[in-house]
Scaffold this motif. Structure first.
Motif, PDB file in Angstrom:
ATOM      1  N   PRO A  14      -2.354  42.426   1.378  1.00  0.00           N
ATOM      2  CA  PRO A  14      -2.639  43.458   2.383  1.00  0.00           C
ATOM      3  C   PRO A  14      -2.099  43.024   3.751  1.00  0.00           C
ATOM      4  N   ILE A  15      -1.755  43.997   4.545  1.00  0.00           N
ATOM      5  CA  ILE A  15      -1.252  43.715   5.881  1.00  0.00           C
ATOM      6  C   ILE A  15      -2.400  43.203   6.744  1.00  0.00           C
ATOM      7  N   GLN A  16      -2.151  42.120   7.430  1.00  0.00           N
ATOM      8  CA  GLN A  16      -3.166  41.546   8.312  1.00  0.00           C
ATOM      9  C   GLN A  16      -2.982  42.172   9.693  1.00  0.00           C
ATOM     10  N   TRP A  17      -3.698  43.253   9.920  1.00  0.00           N
ATOM     11  CA  TRP A  17      -3.512  44.044  11.125  1.00  0.00           C
ATOM     12  C   TRP A  17      -3.853  43.286  12.396  1.00  0.00           C
ATOM     13  N   ASN A  18      -4.790  42.368  12.346  1.00  0.00           N
ATOM     14  CA  ASN A  18      -5.128  41.615  13.554  1.00  0.00           C
ATOM     15  C   ASN A  18      -3.937  40.784  14.025  1.00  0.00           C
ATOM     16  N   LYS A  19      -3.155  40.248  13.101  1.00  0.00           N
ATOM     17  CA  LYS A  19      -1.958  39.494  13.484  1.00  0.00           C
ATOM     18  C   LYS A  19      -0.872  40.423  14.009  1.00  0.00           C
ATOM     19  N   VAL A  20      -0.749  41.588  13.429  1.00  0.00           N
ATOM     20  CA  VAL A  20       0.223  42.572  13.903  1.00  0.00           C
ATOM     21  C   VAL A  20      -0.110  42.984  15.326  1.00  0.00           C
ATOM     22  N   TYR A  21      -1.386  43.215  15.613  1.00  0.00           N
ATOM     23  CA  TYR A  21      -1.806  43.600  16.960  1.00  0.00           C
ATOM     24  C   TYR A  21      -1.530  42.481  17.966  1.00  0.00           C
ATOM     25  N   MET A  22      -1.775  41.238  17.584  1.00  0.00           N
ATOM     26  CA  MET A  22      -1.544  40.111  18.494  1.00  0.00           C
ATOM     27  C   MET A  22      -0.060  39.966  18.830  1.00  0.00           C
ATOM     28  N   VAL A  23       0.794  40.095  17.839  1.00  0.00           N
ATOM     29  CA  VAL A  23       2.235  39.998  18.091  1.00  0.00           C
ATOM     30  C   VAL A  23       2.693  41.164  18.964  1.00  0.00           C
ATOM     31  N   THR A  24       2.167  42.353  18.714  1.00  0.00           N
ATOM     32  CA  THR A  24       2.513  43.516  19.527  1.00  0.00           C
ATOM     33  C   THR A  24       2.102  43.310  20.980  1.00  0.00           C
ATOM     34  N   LEU A  25       0.924  42.767  21.203  1.00  0.00           N
ATOM     35  CA  LEU A  25       0.472  42.494  22.570  1.00  0.00           C
ATOM     36  C   LEU A  25       1.314  41.422  23.250  1.00  0.00           C
ATOM     37  N   ALA A  26       1.731  40.405  22.485  1.00  0.00           N
ATOM     38  CA  ALA A  26       2.569  39.356  23.060  1.00  0.00           C
ATOM     39  C   ALA A  26       3.921  39.913  23.489  1.00  0.00           C
ATOM     40  N   VAL A  27       4.505  40.777  22.666  1.00  0.00           N
ATOM     41  CA  VAL A  27       5.789  41.378  23.017  1.00  0.00           C
ATOM     42  C   VAL A  27       5.621  42.351  24.181  1.00  0.00           C
ATOM     43  N   ALA A  28       4.526  43.088  24.190  1.00  0.00           N
ATOM     44  CA  ALA A  28       4.278  44.026  25.284  1.00  0.00           C
ATOM     45  C   ALA A  28       4.075  43.292  26.614  1.00  0.00           C
ATOM     46  N   SER A  29       3.526  42.087  26.562  1.00  0.00           N
ATOM     47  CA  SER A  29       3.318  41.330  27.795  1.00  0.00           C
ATOM     48  C   SER A  29       4.648  40.989  28.460  1.00  0.00           C
ATOM     49  N   ASP A  30       5.693  40.824  27.674  1.00  0.00           N
ATOM     50  CA  ASP A  30       7.012  40.554  28.235  1.00  0.00           C
ATOM     51  C   ASP A  30       7.504  41.753  29.035  1.00  0.00           C
ATOM     52  N   ALA A  31       7.310  42.947  28.492  1.00  0.00           N
ATOM     53  CA  ALA A  31       7.715  44.159  29.200  1.00  0.00           C
ATOM     54  C   ALA A  31       6.869  44.370  30.458  1.00  0.00           C
ATOM     55  N   ILE A  32       5.604  44.056  30.359  1.00  0.00           N
ATOM     56  CA  ILE A  32       4.721  44.198  31.523  1.00  0.00           C
ATOM     57  C   ILE A  32       5.088  43.186  32.606  1.00  0.00           C
ATOM     58  N   ALA A  33       5.425  41.959  32.199  1.00  0.00           N
ATOM     59  CA  ALA A  33       5.817  40.940  33.179  1.00  0.00           C
ATOM     60  C   ALA A  33       7.116  41.321  33.876  1.00  0.00           C
ATOM     61  N   LEU A  34       8.017  41.993  33.156  1.00  0.00           N
ATOM     62  CA  LEU A  34       9.275  42.406  33.765  1.00  0.00           C
ATOM     63  C   LEU A  34       9.083  43.580  34.709  1.00  0.00           C
ATOM     64  N   SER A  35       8.409  44.618  34.254  1.00  0.00           N
ATOM     65  CA  SER A  35       8.364  45.858  35.031  1.00  0.00           C
ATOM     66  C   SER A  35       7.050  46.088  35.785  1.00  0.00           C
ATOM     67  N   GLY A  36       6.027  45.350  35.497  1.00  0.00           N
ATOM     68  CA  GLY A  36       4.736  45.553  36.144  1.00  0.00           C
ATOM     69  C   GLY A  36       4.748  45.413  37.657  1.00  0.00           C
ATOM     70  N   PRO A  37       5.352  44.348  38.195  1.00  0.00           N
ATOM     71  CA  PRO A  37       5.337  44.172  39.655  1.00  0.00           C
ATOM     72  C   PRO A  37       6.316  45.063  40.415  1.00  0.00           C
ATOM     73  N   ILE A  38       7.235  45.719  39.733  1.00  0.00           N
ATOM     74  CA  ILE A  38       8.289  46.470  40.423  1.00  0.00           C
ATOM     75  C   ILE A  38       7.747  47.512  41.409  1.00  0.00           C
ATOM     76  N   PRO A  39       6.719  48.290  41.088  1.00  0.00           N
ATOM     77  CA  PRO A  39       6.233  49.262  42.082  1.00  0.00           C
ATOM     78  C   PRO A  39       5.685  48.630  43.359  1.00  0.00           C
ATOM     79  N   PHE A  40       5.248  47.392  43.278  1.00  0.00           N
ATOM     80  CA  PHE A  40       4.649  46.733  44.436  1.00  0.00           C
ATOM     81  C   PHE A  40       5.653  45.932  45.258  1.00  0.00           C
ATOM     82  N   LEU A  41       6.825  45.651  44.704  1.00  0.00           N
ATOM     83  CA  LEU A  41       7.777  44.778  45.378  1.00  0.00           C
ATOM     84  C   LEU A  41       8.318  45.336  46.693  1.00  0.00           C
ATOM     85  N   PRO A  42       8.651  46.631  46.803  1.00  0.00           N
ATOM     86  CA  PRO A  42       9.154  47.102  48.102  1.00  0.00           C
ATOM     87  C   PRO A  42       8.164  46.898  49.248  1.00  0.00           C
ATOM     88  N   LYS A  43       6.911  47.223  49.021  1.00  0.00           N
ATOM     89  CA  LYS A  43       5.884  47.038  50.063  1.00  0.00           C
ATOM     90  C   LYS A  43       5.688  45.551  50.353  1.00  0.00           C
TER      91      LYS A  43
END
Length: 128
Positions: A14-43
């Motif tokens: 069976p698919i271990q969904w908890n591991k799938v969710y953890m990997v998805t969150l880890a990959v999403a954190s990369d996108a958040i680290a790249l684009s998250g601060p952008i709206p605040f940088l000009p100010k």
């Protein structure tokens, strides 16, 4: 007709969904680290770093580009090391540096320290 037990079909794990969710969150954190601060940088550039308004665009570009350039430069090396030593330590290291340096970015008072902070995040956050 089946005559031997090894002729039986193997059951799928069976698919271990908890591991799938953890990997998805880890990959999403990369996108958040790249684009998250952008709206605040000009100010941040105008108020904290004292950058003139006509130079804010290039400064935000340098801050954003330092992340991407460091990520590009370190991906091959960190990818090779993760093949040798396992992926988990490097994913955890990337998440740790991403969290600490993204928090530190909010407290920096110098533009070049901000660039260095973004570069450190990009260097260690190779979770693609």
């Amino acid at each position: 007709p089946r005559t031997r037990p090894d002729d039986a079909e193997e059951e799928e794990e069976p698919i271990q969904w908890n591991k799938v969710y953890m990997v998805t969150l880890a990959v999403a954190s990369d996108a958040i680290a790249l684009s998250g601060p952008i709206p605040f940088l000009p100010k941040m550039c105008t108020d904290t770093f004292g950058i003139p308004p006509d130079q804010v665009g290039i400064t935000v570009g340098i801050l954003t580009g330092s992340y991407s350039l460091a990520n590009f430069a370190s991906s091959v090396v960190i990818g090779h090391w993760s093949d040798l030593y396992g992926r988990k330590p490097f994913i955890l290291l990337g998440l740790f540096f991403s969290a600490i340096c993204t928090l530190a970015l909010g407290f920096v008072q110098n533009i070049w320290l901000g660039v260095a902070t973004r570069a450190i995040i990009g260097t260690f956050n190779c979770n693609f």
